[in-house]
Design an enzyme around this catalytic site. Structure first.
Site, short mmCIF file in Angstrom:
data_model
loop_
_atom_site.label_atom_id
_atom_site.label_comp_id
_atom_site.label_asym_id
_atom_site.label_seq_id
_atom_site.Cartn_x
_atom_site.Cartn_y
_atom_site.Cartn_z
CD1 TRP A 115 -2.10 2.13 -9.44
CD2 TRP A 115 -1.36 3.70 -8.02
NE1 TRP A 115 -2.51 3.36 -9.90
CE2 TRP A 115 -2.09 4.34 -9.05
CE3 TRP A 115 -0.81 4.48 -7.00
CZ2 TRP A 115 -2.26 5.72 -9.11
CZ3 TRP A 115 -0.99 5.86 -7.06
CH2 TRP A 115 -1.70 6.47 -8.09
CG ASP A 163 -7.99 -0.16 -0.04
OD1 ASP A 163 -7.68 0.39 -1.11
OD2 ASP A 163 -9.17 -0.14 0.40
CG ASP A 196 -10.18 4.82 7.81
OD1 ASP A 196 -9.49 5.57 7.07
OD2 ASP A 196 -11.32 5.12 8.21
CG ASP A 249 -5.46 5.46 -7.43
OD1 ASP A 249 -5.75 6.61 -7.81
OD2 ASP A 249 -5.73 4.44 -8.10
CE LYS A 303 -8.22 8.16 -7.20
NZ LYS A 303 -8.38 7.83 -8.61
C1 LIG Z 1 -9.38 3.90 -7.07
S1 LIG Z 1 -9.23 2.69 -5.81
C2 LIG Z 1 -7.51 2.35 -5.83
C3 LIG Z 1 -7.04 1.47 -6.97
C4 LIG Z 1 -5.61 0.98 -6.73
N1 LIG Z 1 -4.66 2.06 -6.80
C5 LIG Z 1 -5.19 -0.06 -7.72
O1 LIG Z 1 -4.33 0.23 -8.52
O2 LIG Z 1 -5.72 -1.17 -7.67
C6 LIG Z 1 -9.40 3.65 -4.36
C7 LIG Z 1 -9.20 2.88 -3.08
O3 LIG Z 1 -9.11 3.81 -1.98
C8 LIG Z 1 -9.52 3.11 -0.83
N2 LIG Z 1 -9.74 4.03 0.30
C9 LIG Z 1 -10.67 5.01 0.38
N3 LIG Z 1 -10.61 5.61 1.57
C10 LIG Z 1 -9.59 5.02 2.27
C11 LIG Z 1 -9.04 5.21 3.58
N4 LIG Z 1 -9.52 6.14 4.41
N5 LIG Z 1 -8.02 4.41 3.98
C12 LIG Z 1 -7.54 3.45 3.14
N6 LIG Z 1 -8.03 3.22 1.89
C13 LIG Z 1 -9.04 3.99 1.45
C14 LIG Z 1 -10.78 2.39 -1.31
O4 LIG Z 1 -11.12 1.32 -0.46
C15 LIG Z 1 -10.37 1.94 -2.72
O5 LIG Z 1 -9.93 0.61 -2.74
#
Ligand SMILES: C[S@@+](CC[C@H](N)C(=O)[O-])C[C@H]1O[C@@H](n2cnc3c(N)ncnc32)[C@H](O)[C@@H]1O
Length: 208
Positions: free
Chosen positions: A65, A82, A98, A122, A162
């Protein structure tokens, strides 16, 4: 072969074909994952990423993204966040933290200094094997972000995230409707049909 087995096999084949089609396309175009096409489709539909947008990208790793946003934004700032590492992308600042940590929210506020146009997310909670629980945890991230967005976005800002069509979907939708004038839902073609994933698009904050 029994009819039910034949149907299952044909569905598995269709899912694999769908994945492979976007996987191959992402490799050809140099995107880090096929998720890139979800943002491309969302932006084709709602046209929210502008040349001068200041944009926050949450749940950014591996970075597809951010790659899409980096190609479209020329005069604005992009901040990707992330909990996992993300390799550098031109014109994109990255923080490994986080979103749920209050310090992260302070860092976002400091980075944009009241000048944030677009939030894209996402974020998906780690899968536990329990689909219903996974959906609730991801929707909680979305709800937390909707509340945060209302404090940091400009009044005419755009919020895209999402979320899953699970049991708490209506709650998240109502929260968004209480804060934004326009709320829409869009499921990109590149999102697997059998997945309950969808995307919420909100615009123009209500003045409460
Ligand atoms: C589906 S992937 C995203 C793919 C990304 N949009 C791309 O295009 O490459 C979901 C991401 O959400 C992150 N994530 C989940 N919980 C999170 C949080 N509390 N804070 C930051 N990132 C988080 C995960 O580590 C993961 O890398």
């Amino acid at each position: 072969m029994k009819k039910s087995k034949r149907v299952k096999k044909s569905n598995t084949w269709k899912i694999k074909q769908h994945r492979d089609q976007f996987f191959k396309k992402s490799k050809t175009l140099g995107y880090r994952s096929r998720a890139a096409f979800k943002l491309i489709e969302l932006n084709n539909r709602y046209k929210f990423i502008k040349r001068n947008s200041n944009l926050l990208d949450l749940g950014s790793s591996p970075g597809s993204w951010a790659q899409v946003a980096s190609k479209l934004v020329k005069g604005g700032k992009i901040l990707s966040i992330d909990i996992k590492e993300m390799k550098p992308i031109p014109n994109v600042s990255f923080l490994k933290c986080d979103f749920m940590d209050p310090k992260t929210k302070d860092k976002i506020i400091f980075f944009f200094k009241g000048n944030l146009d677009v939030i894209i997310s996402d974020m998906a909670a780690d899968t536990t094997g329990n689909r219903s629980l996974d959906s609730i945890r991801t929707n909680q991230l979305c709800a937390e972000l909707i509340n945060f967005s209302s404090k940091v976005l400009k009044q005419k800002g755009i919020f895209v995230s999402k979320l899953f069509m699970g049991e708490d979907f209506i709650e998240v939708k109502n929260l968004a409707k209480s804060l934004y004038k326009k709320v829409n839902f869009f499921k990109p073609e590149s999102s697997r049909k059998e997945s309950k994933e969808t995307y919420i698009h909100c615009e123009i904050l209500k003045t409460l």
